[in-house]
Each structure stands twice: as structure tokens, then as C-alpha cells.
Design an enzyme around this catalytic site. Structure first.
Site, PDB file in Angstrom:
ATOM      1  CG  ASN A  44       9.756  -3.104  11.348  1.00  0.00           C
ATOM      2  OD1 ASN A  44       9.592  -3.462  12.422  1.00  0.00           O
ATOM      3  ND2 ASN A  44      10.396  -2.239  10.805  1.00  0.00           N
ATOM      4  CB  VAL A  45      10.333  -8.905   8.314  1.00  0.00           C
ATOM      5  CG1 VAL A  45      11.601  -9.760   7.960  1.00  0.00           C
ATOM      6  CG2 VAL A  45       9.668  -9.333   9.387  1.00  0.00           C
ATOM      7  CD  GLU A  46      14.454  -2.230   8.478  1.00  0.00           C
ATOM      8  OE1 GLU A  46      13.772  -1.286   8.902  1.00  0.00           O
ATOM      9  OE2 GLU A  46      15.685  -2.291   8.617  1.00  0.00           O
ATOM     10  CB  CYS A  55       4.254  -2.739   6.716  1.00  0.00           C
ATOM     11  SG  CYS A  55       4.999  -1.780   5.623  1.00  0.00           S
ATOM     12  CD  GLU A  57       1.015  -1.449   9.606  1.00  0.00           C
ATOM     13  OE1 GLU A  57       0.865  -0.297  10.142  1.00  0.00           O
ATOM     14  OE2 GLU A  57       2.133  -1.856   9.112  1.00  0.00           O
ATOM     15  CB  CYS A  88       2.526   3.212   5.291  1.00  0.00           C
ATOM     16  SG  CYS A  88       2.248   1.847   4.816  1.00  0.00           S
ATOM     17  CB  CYS A  91      -0.360  -0.733   6.576  1.00  0.00           C
ATOM     18  SG  CYS A  91       1.387  -1.390   6.040  1.00  0.00           S
TER      19      CYS A  91
END
Length: 128
Positions: A44-46, A55, A57, A88, A91
Site C-alpha cells: 500500500n502507498v498512502e 492498496c 493489490e 477489500c 480489490c
């Protein structure tokens, strides 16, 4: 064929270590096997604008397409403690697109096929 789920989880844990999660403090790593035997991974990369976070995925699917595409056959996702996570809904849809109903997913309740994880999924066949 017996699949090496431990190797896939190890790959997901390795991806998780590269996650960029300064806001949620919830790193996620994902790994999948492609039909040709390759493994693809993602983390994940916020973003400070929360709605544009990616996400794990998403990264995995990007790596799949960038590295030549193919069908996913096995998938696992882990949190920062290395525990198995469920993808989720968004994803799950991404995984369906690139793995279909036969994709095997390591879930919190064991291995399940994608058609169990996302029953009555919407896919390319619904566009005809």
C-alpha cells in the site's frame, strides 16, 4: 498440485516492508502467483489526500501488467504483523479481473476460490 502458500506469504511480507503508510500506520503487502510461475507483489502507498491512496493489490496488478500480464492463480495479503488479511471489495474486483473465479485466495478462514470470496461477481462477460 500442492501449492507453497508459505512462499507466497513470505513474498507478501517482503512487499509489506516497503509499504508507505505514514498516516494509517497500517502497512499491507500482497503477493500472487501468475500462471506462468512468476510471483508479483505490491504494497500500500498512502497519500495525504486519503482518497487517492493505493492498496497493495493495486500495486500488485500494476506489476502484473507491467511485467507482461497473465492470469493470477494464487493470492495472499498480509498486515504489518504478517497476519493474513482479506482484500477489500474494490480489490476483490481487481483480483477477479485478473484471476477470475478459479483464483485461489488465502483467507482468514483458509484457502477459498475467488467465486467464493466474490460471489456473483461482475466481469467482462457482463459487458456483452
Amino acid at each position: 498440485m500442492n501449492f507453497d502458500w508459505d512462499a507466497l506469504v513470505t513474498a507478501a511480507k517482503g512487499a509489506m516492508k516497503n509499504a508507505y503508510a505514514p498516516y494509517s500506520k497500517f502497512p499491507v503487502g500482497a503477493a500472487a502467483r501468475v500462471a506462468d510461475g512468476r510471483f508479483v507483489t505490491g504494497c500500500n502507498v498512502e497519500n495525504a489526500a486519503y482518497g487517492v491512496a493505493l492498496c497493495a493489490e493495486c500495486g500488485l496488478i500494476s506489476q502484473l501488467v507491467l511485467s507482461g500480464g497473465g492470469r493470477l492463480t494464487h493470492f495472499a495479503c498480509v498486515n504489518g504483523a504478517g497476519e493474513v488479511l482479506m482484500p477489500c471489495g474494490r480489490c476483490r474486483q481487481l483480483l477477479w479481473e485478473h484471476g477470475g473465479p478459479d483464483l485461489e485466495v488465502l483467507t482468514t478462514h483458509g484457502v477459498k476460490r475467488m467465486d467464493e470470496v466474490l460471489p456473483d461477481a461482475f466481469g467482462a462477460d457482463d459487458l456483452h
